[in-house]
Design an enzyme around this catalytic site. Structure first.
Site, PDB file in Angstrom:
ATOM      1  N   SER A 110      -4.513   0.404  12.235  1.00  0.00           N
ATOM      2  CA  SER A 110      -5.714   0.850  12.938  1.00  0.00           C
ATOM      3  C   SER A 110      -6.009   2.317  12.618  1.00  0.00           C
ATOM      4  O   SER A 110      -6.268   2.652  11.475  1.00  0.00           O
ATOM      5  CB  SER A 110      -5.548   0.600  14.439  1.00  0.00           C
ATOM      6  OG  SER A 110      -6.771   0.707  15.129  1.00  0.00           O
ATOM      7  N   ASP A 158     -10.530  -9.848  14.025  1.00  0.00           N
ATOM      8  CA  ASP A 158     -10.368  -8.486  14.541  1.00  0.00           C
ATOM      9  C   ASP A 158     -11.681  -8.038  15.185  1.00  0.00           C
ATOM     10  O   ASP A 158     -12.707  -7.930  14.502  1.00  0.00           O
ATOM     11  CB  ASP A 158      -9.991  -7.545  13.404  1.00  0.00           C
ATOM     12  CG  ASP A 158      -9.528  -6.181  13.881  1.00  0.00           C
ATOM     13  OD1 ASP A 158      -9.979  -5.735  14.945  1.00  0.00           O
ATOM     14  OD2 ASP A 158      -8.704  -5.563  13.186  1.00  0.00           O
ATOM     15  N   HIS A 190      -6.671  -8.022  16.224  1.00  0.00           N
ATOM     16  CA  HIS A 190      -6.293  -6.636  15.921  1.00  0.00           C
ATOM     17  C   HIS A 190      -4.826  -6.429  16.310  1.00  0.00           C
ATOM     18  O   HIS A 190      -4.517  -5.851  17.364  1.00  0.00           O
ATOM     19  CB  HIS A 190      -7.214  -5.691  16.710  1.00  0.00           C
ATOM     20  CG  HIS A 190      -7.147  -4.260  16.256  1.00  0.00           C
ATOM     21  ND1 HIS A 190      -7.683  -3.831  15.062  1.00  0.00           N
ATOM     22  CD2 HIS A 190      -6.621  -3.153  16.847  1.00  0.00           C
ATOM     23  CE1 HIS A 190      -7.500  -2.523  14.934  1.00  0.00           C
ATOM     24  NE2 HIS A 190      -6.852  -2.099  16.009  1.00  0.00           N
TER      25      HIS A 190
END
Length: 224
Positions: A110, A158, A190
C-alpha cells in the site's frame, strides 16, 4: 523515529537486504509474517520491517505521508516531500549491512509500495528489485529504471488502491523497456494473504532480471 524490526540478521556478513515497508496506519509488526517467510527462503539475507517516520493521521500506527485530504493533485508532492527520508532510511540500512543497491530488495504494501515505486523514478538506483503489493505510482512513470526489476502483485477486488493502477503502470514500463512482472489476483482485496506471499517468493526466486539476460546475450560467442 519509530523503531524498525529486524526479522533476520545473519551471523556472518549478509548477502542480501530485504526492507519491508508497511501501509498507512500500520506498524512494522504487520509485515513480520512476510518477513519471516523471506528469512526462511533467503537464510543469508538481512530482513527488516521498517517503520514509517510519522504517527499516522488515522489514529494508530505510522505513515510516510498524510492521507488527510489526499487527491490526485496533491499526492505526488506529498510523496516528494517525504522521499528524502525514505531514501535516507534505505541508504542507512545498506551502510549498516555493507550491501549495495543491487543486493537490496524493497518490498512495500500500500503506502509502503507507493514510496518504493516512486523511488524508482530517482536518478540514482536504490534497489535491484522493488516489489509493490497493492500499490501504485502517484503518476504514471516517466522512465524505466535500468537496473531495477519491478514486481507488481495486486488484488482485483482491491477497494483501496484499484488494480487498474498496476495494469497501467506495468504497460507503461514495458513500453519504456523496463523489467517488469505484474500479477492480478482474482477475488483478492487490499491485503497480503498466503497466495500473495507464495507468488512473491516465486517471482523473487524464479524471475531472472532482464539485465542479466541481456548481459548473457552480449557475452555469448558468435554463431559460426
Amino acid at each position: 523515529m519509530p523503531a524498525s524490526l529486524t526479522v533476520q540478521m545473519p551471523a556472518s556478513a549478509p548477502r542480501q537486504l530485504f526492507l519491508l515497508f508497511h501501509g498507512v496506519g500500520s506498524t512494522p509488526h504487520n509485515l513480520v509474517p512476510l518477513g519471516q517467510r523471506l528469512a526462511l527462503e533467503f537464510p543469508q539475507a538481512a530482513v527488516v520491517c521498517v517503520a514509517g517516520p510519522d504517527a499516522s493521521d488515522l489514529g494508530a500506527g505510522f505513515q510516510w505521508f498524510s492521507v488527510q485530504g489526499i487527491s490526485e493533485d496533491n499526492r505526488a508532492q506529498r510523496i516528494a516531500d517525504s522521499m528524502p527520508r525514505f531514501v535516507a532510511t534505505v541508504r542507512g540500512w545498506q551502510q549498516r549491512t555493507g550491501l549495495t543497491d543491487a543486493e537490496t530488495a524493497l518490498v512495500g504494501f500500500s503506502q509502503g509500495a507507493i514510496m518504493a515505486l516512486e523511488a524508482t523514478q530517482l536518478e540514482a538506483s536504490l534497489a535491484g528489485r522493488v516489489v509493490a503489493l497493492s500499490g501504485r505510482f502517484a503518476q504514471l512513470p516517466e522512465r524505466a529504471p535500468a537496473t531495477t526489476t519491478l514486481h507488481f502483485i495486486h488484488g482485483k477486488n482491491d477497494e483501496v488502491v484499484a488494480y487498474s493502477h498496476t495494469v497501467a503502470a506495468a504497460e507503461r514500463l514495458v513500453r519504456l523497456g523496463g523489467d517488469v512482472t505484474a500479477d492480478v489476483i482474482p477475488f483478492l482485496g487490499h491485503t497480503v494473504n498466503e497466495e500473495v506471499v507464495e507468488l512473491l517468493v516465486e517471482r523473487l526466486k524464479g524471475h531472472i532480471p532482464k539485465r542479466i539476460w541481456e548481459q548473457a546475450g552480449q557475452s555469448a560467442p558468435p554463431q559460426s
